[in-house]
Enzyme design. Structure first.
Site, PDB file in Angstrom:
ATOM      1  N   TYR A 149      32.309  14.421  51.466  1.00  0.00           N
ATOM      2  CA  TYR A 149      31.407  13.729  52.690  1.00  0.00           C
ATOM      3  C   TYR A 149      30.357  14.515  52.861  1.00  0.00           C
ATOM      4  O   TYR A 149      29.936  13.623  53.604  1.00  0.00           O
ATOM      5  CB  TYR A 149      32.087  13.065  54.156  1.00  0.00           C
ATOM      6  N   LYS A 207      45.923  19.575  50.532  1.00  0.00           N
ATOM      7  CA  LYS A 207      46.821  19.662  48.540  1.00  0.00           C
ATOM      8  C   LYS A 207      46.953  21.110  48.515  1.00  0.00           C
ATOM      9  O   LYS A 207      45.956  21.535  47.096  1.00  0.00           O
ATOM     10  CB  LYS A 207      46.096  18.707  47.802  1.00  0.00           C
ATOM     11  N   ASP A 263      40.239   9.587  54.762  1.00  0.00           N
ATOM     12  CA  ASP A 263      39.104   8.303  54.449  1.00  0.00           C
ATOM     13  C   ASP A 263      40.628   7.052  53.468  1.00  0.00           C
ATOM     14  O   ASP A 263      40.863   6.188  54.342  1.00  0.00           O
ATOM     15  CB  ASP A 263      38.616   8.406  53.872  1.00  0.00           C
ATOM     16  N   ASP A 267      43.036   4.115  56.202  1.00  0.00           N
ATOM     17  CA  ASP A 267      43.266   2.728  54.983  1.00  0.00           C
ATOM     18  C   ASP A 267      44.771   2.197  54.466  1.00  0.00           C
ATOM     19  O   ASP A 267      45.455   1.385  54.875  1.00  0.00           O
ATOM     20  CB  ASP A 267      42.665   2.494  53.762  1.00  0.00           C
TER      21      ASP A 267
HETATM   22  C1  IPM Z   1      35.392   4.417  56.394  1.00  0.00           C
HETATM   23  C2  IPM Z   1      34.410   4.412  56.203  1.00  0.00           C
HETATM   24  C3  IPM Z   1      33.162   5.072  54.973  1.00  0.00           C
HETATM   25  C4  IPM Z   1      34.152   6.796  54.974  1.00  0.00           C
HETATM   26  C5  IPM Z   1      32.053   4.491  54.969  1.00  0.00           C
HETATM   27  C6  IPM Z   1      31.836   3.319  54.659  1.00  0.00           C
HETATM   28  C7  IPM Z   1      31.390   5.482  53.814  1.00  0.00           C
HETATM   29  O1  IPM Z   1      35.456   4.063  54.637  1.00  0.00           O
HETATM   30  O2  IPM Z   1      34.923   4.719  57.486  1.00  0.00           O
HETATM   31  O3  IPM Z   1      36.689   4.880  56.702  1.00  0.00           O
HETATM   32  O4  IPM Z   1      33.944   6.221  53.775  1.00  0.00           O
HETATM   33  O5  IPM Z   1      34.278   7.555  55.584  1.00  0.00           O
HETATM   34 MG    MG Z   2      37.059   4.098  55.039  1.00  0.00          MG
END
Ligand code: IPM
Ligand code: MG
Length: 380
Positions: A149, A207, A263, A267
């Protein structure tokens, strides 16, 4: 009395809906505790880009960098995100979310994973309790400015999708790995350990059996760990960790990992919390802090008045705590403590729960309950 300047960026989709609720809570807190807050709101995101050709008003980044004591962000994104990503360097997600993270040096993305009482999980369309509440209490610390990122030069061809072959570069540095792993160990120091045994530990998720960047990350973790002999070391490969996370969340206290893995994992970890709308986060740097829920703009539920404002409200709670510690301000710290008790009491009470977790409360009804609890705490 110090005036704290809070820059609010509601953004797209449900971002403004949940930001409105966090703002109501913040105003209540400032009245109850006599805080002097200046709330500075700026529009931004895909809708704003559509209307104006810019992702946010000129000067907003500088406002966040030079004026704000803290930044609150709602969500950036829209349904046809993939198509809009082709805009490359103009993508608001890239400029606003990643731009603030890298531009303000917010190297640590702190994502607490905890389950509140009376929370149901919606798996296979069925609301039911799954984990004992006390089994889920960890913090995932995601490296926030490197990895896949990192904002890199010459990556626009990858974003515009014109080539048949693209390479995504991942940058992992020793310095960045040291900063984030040290942050994780410091965080573990102030916690009471993993639910399973009350022992403090930091789990390094990578990893490193395949990727060189991960080897550097793990080696750096190992060398930092020597400075924290009282905190347990623990290693997991990311694939095995996904299984362990859901099967035995009670084993984890603080988890540290690289950007992309963090990331994805956060989730997944939201399942343990009842849903993505429950999950808060803090982006922390040396001089700045930006606070945002883990969820995105959720275009599928935007405008329906059903969003869960908890992730946003808890992110704001993290902001109060961080700012209070940073400014050595007891009243701010007390406000943060009160808010976390108010949210806890609301869930214990179990009435008017968010729709996301099987309740019937719309965003403002959830907020009303939290405000009610806040007022109760301040009467007693
Ligand atoms: C998060 C989101 C962001 C990321 C996006 C919006 C760039 O998914 O904060 O987890 O990937 O970091
Ligand atoms: Mg995210």
């Amino acid at each position: 009395m110090t005036t704290y300047k809070i820059v609010m960026l509601p953004g797209d989709g449900i971002g403004p809906e949940v930001m409105d609720q966090a703002k109501r809570v913040l105003i209540t807190i400032s009245e109850l505790h006599n805080l002097d807050l200046e709330l500075i709101e700026r529009p931004c995101g895909f809708e704003y880009l559509h209307e104006t050709g810019e992702p946010w008003p000129e000067g907003t980044f500088e406002l966040c960098r030079d004026v704000a004591d803290a930044v609150l962000l709602g969500a950036i994104g829209r349904a046809d995100n993939a198509k809009t990503l082709a805009v490359g360097e103009h993508s608001p997600g890239r400029i606003i979310v990643l731009g603030l993270r890298s531009g303000l040096g917010l190297y640590a993305n702190v994502r607490p994973v905890m389950l509140f009482p009376n929370i149901m999980h919606n798996i296979s369309g069925e609301f039911r309790p799954l984990w004992p509440v006390e089994n889920v209490d960890m913090v995932i610390v995601r490296e926030n400015t490197e990895g896949f990122y990192a904002i890199q030069k010459n990556e626009d061809s990858a974003l515009s999708g014109v080539s048949d072959e693209v390479t995504d570069k991942r940058i992992i540095t020793k310095k960045g790995s040291e900063l984030i792993t040290r942050f994780a160990f410091e965080l573990a120091r102030g916690r009471s350990g993993a639910p399973v045994d009350g022992k403090r530990r930091v789990t390094c998720v990578d990893k490193s059996n395949v990727l060189n960047g991960c080897r550097l990350f793990r080696e750096t973790y190992n060398s930092v760990a020597w400075d924290y002999p009282e905190i347990g070391r623990d290693h997991k490969f990311v694939d095995a960790f996904t299984l362990a996370l859901l099967q035995n969340p009670e084993n984890f206290d603080v988890v540290v990992t690289t950007n992309l893995f963090g990331d994805i994992l956060t989730d997944l970890a939201a399942v343990l919390q009842g849903g993505l709308g429950m999950a808060p986060s803090a982006n922390i740097g040396v001089d700045s802090g930006m606070f945002e829920p883990v969820h995105g703009s959720a275009p599928d539920i935007a405008g329906k008045n059903i969003a869960n404002p908890i992730g946003m409200i808890l992110s704001m709670q993290m902001m109060l705590k961080w700012l209070g510690e940073r400014k050595d301000d007891d009243i701010l710290q007390q406000s943060a403590g009160d808010l976390s008790r108010a949210v806890e009491n609301y869930f214990k009470n179990g009435r008017s729960l968010p729709i996301e977790v099987g309740g019937d409360a719309d965003p403002s009804a959830v907020t009303n309950k939290i405000i009610e609890q806040l007022k109760k705490i301040n009467v007693n």
